[in-house]
Design an enzyme around this catalytic site. Structure first.
Site, PDB file in Angstrom:
ATOM      1  N   GLU A 173       0.844  -1.197   0.000  1.00 46.05           N
ATOM      2  CA  GLU A 173       0.000   0.000   0.000  1.00 46.05           C
ATOM      3  C   GLU A 173       0.880   1.247   0.000  1.00 46.05           C
ATOM      4  OE1 GLU A 173      -3.430  -0.172   2.565  1.00 46.05           O
ATOM      5  OE2 GLU A 173      -3.369  -2.364   2.573  1.00 46.05           O
ATOM      6  N   HIS A 372     -16.159 -12.098   8.034  1.00 40.84           N
ATOM      7  CA  HIS A 372     -14.911 -11.330   8.001  1.00 40.84           C
ATOM      8  C   HIS A 372     -14.030 -11.762   9.162  1.00 40.84           C
ATOM      9  CE1 HIS A 372     -12.476  -7.604   9.022  1.00 40.84           C
ATOM     10  NE2 HIS A 372     -12.052  -7.938   7.822  1.00 40.84           N
ATOM     11  N   GLU A 374     -10.558 -10.529  10.710  1.00 37.81           N
ATOM     12  CA  GLU A 374      -9.351  -9.709  10.861  1.00 37.81           C
ATOM     13  C   GLU A 374      -8.445 -10.414  11.861  1.00 37.81           C
ATOM     14  OE1 GLU A 374      -6.346  -7.766  10.656  1.00 37.81           O
ATOM     15  OE2 GLU A 374      -7.911  -6.824   9.432  1.00 37.81           O
ATOM     16  N   HIS A 441      -7.210  -9.252   2.362  1.00 37.91           N
ATOM     17  CA  HIS A 441      -6.629  -7.906   2.479  1.00 37.91           C
ATOM     18  C   HIS A 441      -5.325  -7.987   3.260  1.00 37.91           C
ATOM     19  CE1 HIS A 441      -9.919  -5.026   1.081  1.00 37.91           C
ATOM     20  NE2 HIS A 441     -10.245  -6.251   0.671  1.00 37.91           N
ATOM     21  N   GLU A 442      -4.421  -7.039   2.979  1.00 40.18           N
ATOM     22  CA  GLU A 442      -3.038  -7.133   3.448  1.00 40.18           C
ATOM     23  C   GLU A 442      -2.484  -8.513   3.075  1.00 40.18           C
ATOM     24  OE1 GLU A 442      -5.407  -4.317   5.208  1.00 40.18           O
ATOM     25  OE2 GLU A 442      -5.472  -6.329   6.075  1.00 40.18           O
ATOM     26  N   GLU A 460      -6.499  -7.473  -1.923  1.00 40.76           N
ATOM     27  CA  GLU A 460      -6.200  -6.041  -1.955  1.00 40.76           C
ATOM     28  C   GLU A 460      -4.824  -5.864  -2.601  1.00 40.76           C
ATOM     29  OE1 GLU A 460      -6.916  -2.496   1.301  1.00 40.76           O
ATOM     30  OE2 GLU A 460      -5.728  -4.222   1.897  1.00 40.76           O
ATOM     31  N   GLU A 466     -10.098   2.868   1.003  1.00 37.99           N
ATOM     32  CA  GLU A 466     -10.062   3.401   2.363  1.00 37.99           C
ATOM     33  C   GLU A 466      -9.074   4.541   2.527  1.00 37.99           C
ATOM     34  OE1 GLU A 466      -7.260  -0.187   2.412  1.00 37.99           O
ATOM     35  OE2 GLU A 466      -9.123   0.424   1.452  1.00 37.99           O
TER      36      GLU A 466
END
Length: 665
Positions: A173, A372, A374, A441-442, A460, A466
């Site tokens: 990112e 989800h 995380e 993501h990540e 991602e 975001e």
């Protein structure tokens, strides 16, 4: 999936000649169309070197090859024993993708070498009409190997131009840089470049399994492979025999040729999942953007986003708007630990999120409930819990899971190291066992493993939406660079489609949180029409309408997403220049969709519609910038009848775009 193939084997004859003493000192392989060639030679120390030419230009002049290990000599002292050659021309299909049918047409050269320490090495090259892939296949007398370095080099012309992010073993990112090749100190891949002769290329890797990711680092005149390390500095741990990921160089005459290449996928193995009927592309909405805007929270409390009431409302919205999925971040216990021990419970919901009721309601409405997870980077905890959690999701009828890895890995392990790559793959295979599609993501970067594991749908791996909520944001130039760099590796869950460009609804909330810095002056850096176009331009088989659903309710322009189909059959990048503009068309069933975007300059492009089916009349609905207004939310919707013989003028405002649906009449 059905496969039609033609395999031409010439290796037996050639090997017989080479064994008789005719082994070439500089073996060469040429692409089927004759435009690209790779040549191999040994230097005076018996170290292997290679070069790539394309369209009579030296794209990669003579560059180093090999590895260094603690236990034995993997780098030099080699002699060529034999060269084997095959040719393949195969058409194969996949359950989803930019193109469901792909052609694999290449010539293969396997150069077999051996050194005095008993190390056998096969260098396997595949030369396509759109580039080259090569990998190392080592067989050593050792029980195990500690690989300390990779010596593969890419000696590019210093006066060429490049587009990349800096090399980093923890995140992708990062902002893009447009720099002369000579000024690159380090970079991640895909690394896109233009040669002095005007060709375009991209360096990347394919089929990354149980290995460290490859970045690039300046070493004299070469950009050399740099592998993400373990905490002790070792790059890769392997047995005495190992096969590396493919190192790839895609090549084209135009920038869009790189986007239209299937080389990365062609270097991956066919699907290991026999029954793929549960793997289905979809559109989705969810509770996510409000947390980044600061109007909602992941934790339970007065601003909690993932509540039962909010979940039922989103399911109703999805069902009413032909949207297949709903995502709820912050549904599970543990978010209150963020920034501390990063402990999450992947089964227990917060008290205000009735998981059983929500799952039942979603099934009644024929809407897919997403889960989800995380992890906060706590890999040991997640690996101990994930199978039990995935089993529970399967019991609830869930088929889609979004994962996150925001935060450093414990123990000094890096996201993109062999440790990380192993973990990400364990998640993919465990998810497949419970018929779960993944949105990571990540993540570790995409290297085409979606062909082999088609439940690995999207990820991602770059600055997504975001960043617009709490930073300087993603510019229109960034969005015109993304397809030519990050998206060359595969699908991206960018989470497009924000309609409230200046966040007027969020900014009217007097209690809005500033959880990730000052967000008072943040906004989307494009027009609304470009936000619509991004649903086409940024490919993902799981495509989100990311804004708060109340910003879509009653909005005429949301009709595009209602009509849009994320299950693409065919795709083509039609026109574009890196960082300046991009035009892409996709077909799903009998409908076509076109997206176009420009940088900070207003632009008009003339686009022939020859990609439409001949002899069919289409109703084109055009979602365009309003040329009479400076308001980025101003747009116009118009209709016209078109055929494949027509040409459209695509008018775009500065930072604008255009999106078109083509529906057969």
């Amino acid at each position: 999936m059905k496969t039609a193939s033609k395999l031409i084997l010439t290796g037996a004859l050639l090997s017989a000649l080479f064994i008789a003493g005719c082994t070439p000192s500089a073996p060469e392989a040429v692409s089927p169309d004759g435009n690209i060639a790779v040549k191999v030679r040994l230097d005076s120390l018996g170290a292997v070197q290679y070069s790539i030419t394309a369209f009579e230009e030296a794209v990669v002049p003579l560059s180093a090859m090999g590895f260094a290990a603690r236990e034995t000599n993997l780098a030099d002292g080699f002699r060529i024993k034999r060269v084997r050659r095959t040719a393949r021309d195969e058409t194969w299909s996949q359950p989803w993708g930019e193109n469901k049918v792909n052609r694999d047409r290449h010539n293969e050269m396997a150069v077999e070498l051996e050194n005095a320490e008993g190390v056998a090495l096969t260098l396997r090259f595949r030369v396509f009409d759109d580039g080259v892939g090569f990998r190392y296949e080592y067989r050593t007398p050792c029980d195990s190997l500690h690989i300390l370095d990779e010596r593969t080099g890419f000696r590019l012309a210093g006066d060429g131009m490049s587009w990349s992010i800096p090399g980093n073993f923890e995140t992708y990112e990062l902002p893009y840089r447009e720099l002369p090749v000579a000024e690159i100190a380090d970079a991640n891949t895909p690394f896109t470049f233009r040669t002095p002769g005007g060709l375009y290329g991209s360096i990347h890797e394919a089929a990354l399994y149980d290995f460290a990711e490859m970045t690039l680092r300046r070493s004299g005149e070469e950009l050399k492979a740099e592998l993400a390390p373990w905490p002790d500095g070792v790059r890769v741990r392997k047995g005495g025999e190992f096969i590396s990921p493919w190192r790839t160089v895609q090549i084209g005459r135009k920038p869009v040729d790189l986007i239209n290449s299937a080389l990365i996928l062609n270097l991956n193995e066919p699907s290991k999942i026999a029954d793929t009927s549960w793997i289905k592309p979809q559109k989705y909405v969810g509770v996510w953007w409000g947390m980044h805007l600061g109007t909602q929270t992941w934790t339970m409390g007065p601003r909690h986003g993932a509540t039962t009431e909010n979940a039922l409302r989103h399911i109703d919205f999805a069902a009413a708007n032909r949207i297949q999925g709903v995502l709820f971040e912050g549904w599970n216990v543990g978010w209150e630990n963020w920034g501390g021990n990063q402990h999450f419970d992947y089964i227990e919901p917060y008290a205000d999120f009735d998981l059983e009721r929500i799952a039942h309601y979603a099934r009644e409405k024929d809407v897919e409930l997403w889960m989800h997870n995380e992890t906060g980077g706590n890999i040991p905890e997640y690996e101990a819990a994930m199978e039990r959690a995935m089993k529970r999701y399967a019991e609830l009828g869930v088929h889609t899971l979004k994962t996150g890895y925001a935060g450093g890995f414990k123990g000094g392990y890096k996201h993109h190291s062999q440790y990380g790559v192993r973990h990400y793959q364990r998640v993919v295979e465990t998810a497949a066992k419970y018929q779960l599609m993944l949105d990571a993501h990540e993540p570790i970067k995409e290297t085409g493993i979606r062909r082999t594991w088609p439940n690995m749908m999207t990820r991602e791996g770059a600055r997504g939406m975001e960043w617009n909520a709490w930073s300087e944001g993603n510019s229109a130039e960034y969005l015109c660079t993304l397809p030519f760099v990050r998206l060359l590796s595969g699908p991206m869950d960018y989470t497009p489609g924000i309609f409230d460009i200046d966040y007027s609804r969020a900014k009217a909330d007097k209690g809005r949180l500033k959880w990730n810095g000052d967000n008072e002056h943040c906004s989307i850096k494009t027009t609304l029409a470009r936000q619509i176009a991004n649903w086409v331009l940024i490919y993902s088989p799981l495509q989100m309408a990311a804004d708060l659903v109340e910003n879509y309710e009653g909005h005429p322009a949301f009709q595009f997403f209602r009509n849009f189909d994320a299950d693409s059959d065919w795709s083509r990048a039609l026109d574009g220049q890196i960082g300046d503009y991009i035009v892409v068309a996709r077909r799903a069933g009998d409908r076509f969709f076109l997206g176009a975007g420009t940088d900070a300059s207003a632009r008009t492009l003339r686009q022939p519609l020859g990609f439409l089916r001949e002899g069919v009349s289409y109703r084109a609905t055009i979602y365009a910038d309003d040329p009479t207004s400076d308001d980025p939310e101003a747009y116009r919707i118009s209709e016209r009848r078109v055929t494949s013989a027509d040409t459209l003028a695509i008018e775009m405002a500065a930072r604008g775009g255009q999106a078109i649906t083509f529906i057969p009449e």
